[in-house]
Design a protein around this motif. Structure first.
Motif, short mmCIF file in Angstrom:
data_model
loop_
_atom_site.label_atom_id
_atom_site.label_comp_id
_atom_site.label_asym_id
_atom_site.label_seq_id
_atom_site.Cartn_x
_atom_site.Cartn_y
_atom_site.Cartn_z
N VAL A 162 0.82 -1.21 0.00
CA VAL A 162 0.00 0.00 0.00
C VAL A 162 0.86 1.26 0.00
CG1 VAL A 162 -1.74 1.32 1.28
CG2 VAL A 162 -1.92 -1.17 1.13
N ARG A 163 1.93 1.24 0.77
CA ARG A 163 2.76 2.44 0.85
C ARG A 163 3.31 2.81 -0.53
NH1 ARG A 163 4.85 0.46 6.24
NH2 ARG A 163 3.99 1.97 7.74
N GLY A 164 3.18 4.09 -0.85
CA GLY A 164 3.67 4.58 -2.14
C GLY A 164 2.63 4.62 -3.23
N VAL A 165 1.44 4.03 -2.99
CA VAL A 165 0.37 4.14 -3.98
C VAL A 165 -0.19 5.56 -3.93
CG1 VAL A 165 -1.96 3.37 -4.60
CG2 VAL A 165 -0.24 1.69 -3.86
N PRO A 166 -0.23 6.28 -5.05
CA PRO A 166 -0.78 7.64 -5.05
C PRO A 166 -2.29 7.60 -4.79
CG PRO A 166 -0.32 6.93 -7.29
CD PRO A 166 0.24 5.87 -6.40
N MET A 167 -2.71 8.30 -3.77
CA MET A 167 -4.11 8.28 -3.37
C MET A 167 -4.89 9.44 -3.96
SD MET A 167 -4.61 5.59 -1.48
CE MET A 167 -3.46 4.27 -1.07
N SER A 168 -6.20 9.28 -3.99
CA SER A 168 -7.13 10.33 -4.42
C SER A 168 -6.90 10.76 -5.87
CB SER A 168 -7.05 11.55 -3.49
OG SER A 168 -7.33 11.16 -2.16
N THR A 169 -6.60 9.80 -6.74
CA THR A 169 -6.52 10.06 -8.16
C THR A 169 -7.43 9.07 -8.88
OG1 THR A 169 -4.80 8.49 -8.87
CG2 THR A 169 -4.05 10.49 -7.77
N ASP A 170 -7.66 9.32 -10.16
CA ASP A 170 -8.52 8.40 -10.91
C ASP A 170 -7.79 7.13 -11.32
OD1 ASP A 170 -6.87 9.38 -12.89
OD2 ASP A 170 -8.47 10.25 -14.10
N ARG A 171 -6.52 7.00 -10.91
CA ARG A 171 -5.74 5.79 -11.19
C ARG A 171 -5.37 5.02 -9.92
NH1 ARG A 171 -5.70 3.17 -15.33
NH2 ARG A 171 -3.49 2.59 -15.21
N THR A 172 -5.80 5.53 -8.79
CA THR A 172 -5.43 4.91 -7.52
C THR A 172 -5.82 3.44 -7.47
OG1 THR A 172 -5.55 6.99 -6.27
CG2 THR A 172 -5.83 4.95 -5.03
N GLY A 173 -7.05 3.15 -7.83
CA GLY A 173 -7.52 1.77 -7.77
C GLY A 173 -6.77 0.86 -8.71
N ALA A 174 -6.53 1.33 -9.93
CA ALA A 174 -5.82 0.51 -10.91
C ALA A 174 -4.40 0.21 -10.45
CB ALA A 174 -5.80 1.21 -12.26
N ILE A 175 -3.74 1.21 -9.87
CA ILE A 175 -2.37 1.01 -9.40
C ILE A 175 -2.34 0.03 -8.23
CG2 ILE A 175 -0.39 2.15 -8.32
CD1 ILE A 175 -1.20 4.67 -9.95
N GLN A 176 -3.28 0.21 -7.29
CA GLN A 176 -3.32 -0.69 -6.14
C GLN A 176 -3.64 -2.12 -6.57
OE1 GLN A 176 -2.89 -0.02 -2.38
NE2 GLN A 176 -2.36 -2.05 -3.14
N ARG A 177 -4.61 -2.27 -7.46
CA ARG A 177 -4.97 -3.61 -7.93
C ARG A 177 -3.80 -4.27 -8.65
NH1 ARG A 177 -5.69 -7.99 -9.36
NH2 ARG A 177 -7.64 -9.10 -9.86
N ARG A 178 -3.06 -3.50 -9.45
CA ARG A 178 -1.92 -4.05 -10.16
C ARG A 178 -0.82 -4.50 -9.18
NH1 ARG A 178 -1.18 -0.14 -13.44
NH2 ARG A 178 0.56 0.91 -12.40
N ARG A 179 -0.63 -3.75 -8.11
CA ARG A 179 0.36 -4.15 -7.11
C ARG A 179 0.02 -5.51 -6.51
NH1 ARG A 179 3.09 0.09 -3.01
NH2 ARG A 179 4.05 1.49 -4.52
N LEU A 180 -1.24 -5.74 -6.24
CA LEU A 180 -1.64 -7.03 -5.67
C LEU A 180 -1.33 -8.16 -6.64
CD1 LEU A 180 -5.15 -6.05 -4.22
CD2 LEU A 180 -2.93 -6.00 -3.05
N ALA A 181 -1.65 -7.95 -7.90
CA ALA A 181 -1.39 -8.98 -8.90
C ALA A 181 0.10 -9.22 -9.10
CB ALA A 181 -2.06 -8.59 -10.22
N GLU A 182 0.86 -8.15 -9.15
CA GLU A 182 2.30 -8.28 -9.37
C GLU A 182 3.00 -8.96 -8.20
OE1 GLU A 182 3.49 -4.30 -10.20
OE2 GLU A 182 2.96 -4.43 -12.35
N ALA A 183 2.38 -8.91 -7.02
CA ALA A 183 2.93 -9.60 -5.85
C ALA A 183 2.59 -11.08 -5.84
CB ALA A 183 2.43 -8.94 -4.57
N GLY A 184 1.84 -11.51 -6.85
CA GLY A 184 1.49 -12.92 -6.95
C GLY A 184 0.32 -13.33 -6.09
N LEU A 185 -0.48 -12.37 -5.63
CA LEU A 185 -1.61 -12.68 -4.77
C LEU A 185 -2.82 -13.10 -5.59
CD1 LEU A 185 -1.45 -9.82 -2.11
CD2 LEU A 185 -0.24 -12.01 -2.14
#
Length: 227
Positions: A162-185
Motif C-alpha cells: 500500500v505504501r507509495g500508492v498515489p491516493m485520491s486520483t482516478d488511477r489509484t484503484g488501478a495502481i493498487q490492484r496491479r500491485r496485488l497482482a504483481e505480488a502474486g496474490l
C-alpha cells in the motif's frame, strides 16, 4: 510468486474514517450543503457503515479514526454515532497510504478487510466471502477510480503493497490492484461502489441504500429543505 496464506476464517474488519466534525469532513459537498450539513451526512454515512459491520461475522472490529480529540477521547468514545463493539485506534500521521498501512498494523495474524466511511450503501452480502473464500487479497473498486475496500489474508503484507500508492486520483484503484497482482496474490474482486464525494454522489448513493439507512434519511431531509 509469494507464499500464500489461505484465509479460512472470519476477518478482522477495519473501518478507516474521519471524526465527522464540520469543516473537516466532506468539504466537497459544500456547496450546496453547509459545513454542518456535510458533517451530518458524513456522520450518517459512518453510522450506517459501523452498524452494518456489526452484522458481519468478524474476529475483531476496529475503527481507525482521525480527528480532533484523538487519541484522548472523552468517556472513551468520539460520538453517539459509534455503536459498541469496536476498538478505537488513531490513524497516525502521513498520507492516506501511510494511514492505511498503519491501520493494518493493528491487526493480529489472520485475514483483515479495510473499508471506508464513504459507501453507506454497503451490505453484508457484498463482503460475505471475505476471509472464507481462500483468496490472498480482496479489492473493492470505486466508481471514481479509487477503491472502497482492501483486504489481505496476511495483513502484514499491507505495508509493502500500500505504501507509495498515489491516493485520491482516478488511477489509484488501478495502481493498487496491479500491485496485488504483481505480488502474486490471488485476488477476489468485490463489486464496484460509488463513494460519496459530491452532492450528485450523495443523491445517487442515497437512492440505493438499504431500508432504514440513516444516510438516505438525511439526504432526503435536506432535499425537502431545498438542498
Amino acid at each position: 510468486m509469494s507464499a500464500r496464506l489461505t484465509a479460512t476464517g472470519p476477518a478482522t474488519i477495519l473501518v478507516i474514517a474521519k471524526n465527522p466534525v464540520p469543516g473537516r469532513v466532506k468539504t466537497r459537498l459544500t456547496p450546496p450543503y453547509t459545513p454542518q450539513e456535510a458533517a451530518a451526512l458524513a456522520e450518517a454515512a459512518l453510522a450506517d457503515t459501523l452498524h452494518m459491520v456489526l452484522h458481519i461475522p468478524a474476529r475483531r472490529r476496529v475503527l481507525a479514526l482521525d480527528g480532533p480529540g484523538l487519541p484522548d477521547l472523552p468517556d472513551g468514545v468520539p460520538g453517539p454515532w459509534l455503536p459498541p463493539g469496536f476498538d478505537i485506534v488513531p490513524q497516525g500521521s502521513g498520507g492516506l497510504d501511510e494511514r492505511i498501512a498503519t491501520a493494518f498494523a493493528h491487526c493480529d495474524r489472520g485475514p483483515a478487510l479495510l473499508i471506508g466511511m464513504d459507501t453507506p450503501q454497503l451490505t453484508v452480502d457484498l463482503v460475505a466471502g471475505v476471509g472464507r473464500d481462500g483468496h490472498d487479497a480482496w479489492f473493492g473498486p470505486a466508481a471514481d477510480g479509487g477503491f472502497w475496500a482492501l483486504g489481505f489474508a496476511d495483513p502484514a503484507r499491507a505495508a509493502s503493497l500500500v505504501r507509495g500508492v498515489p491516493m485520491s486520483t482516478d488511477r489509484t484503484g488501478a495502481i493498487q490492484r496491479r500491485r496485488l497482482a504483481e505480488a502474486g496474490l490471488s485476488v477476489s474482486d468485490l463489486p464496484e461502489l460509488r463513494d460519496v464525494d459530491t452532492a450528485a454522489d450523495a443523491a445517487e448513493v442515497a437512492a440505493c441504500c438499504p431500508p432504514g439507512s440513516r444516510f438516505a434519511a438525511t439526504v432526503n431531509a435536506f432535499a425537502k429543505a431545498g438542498r
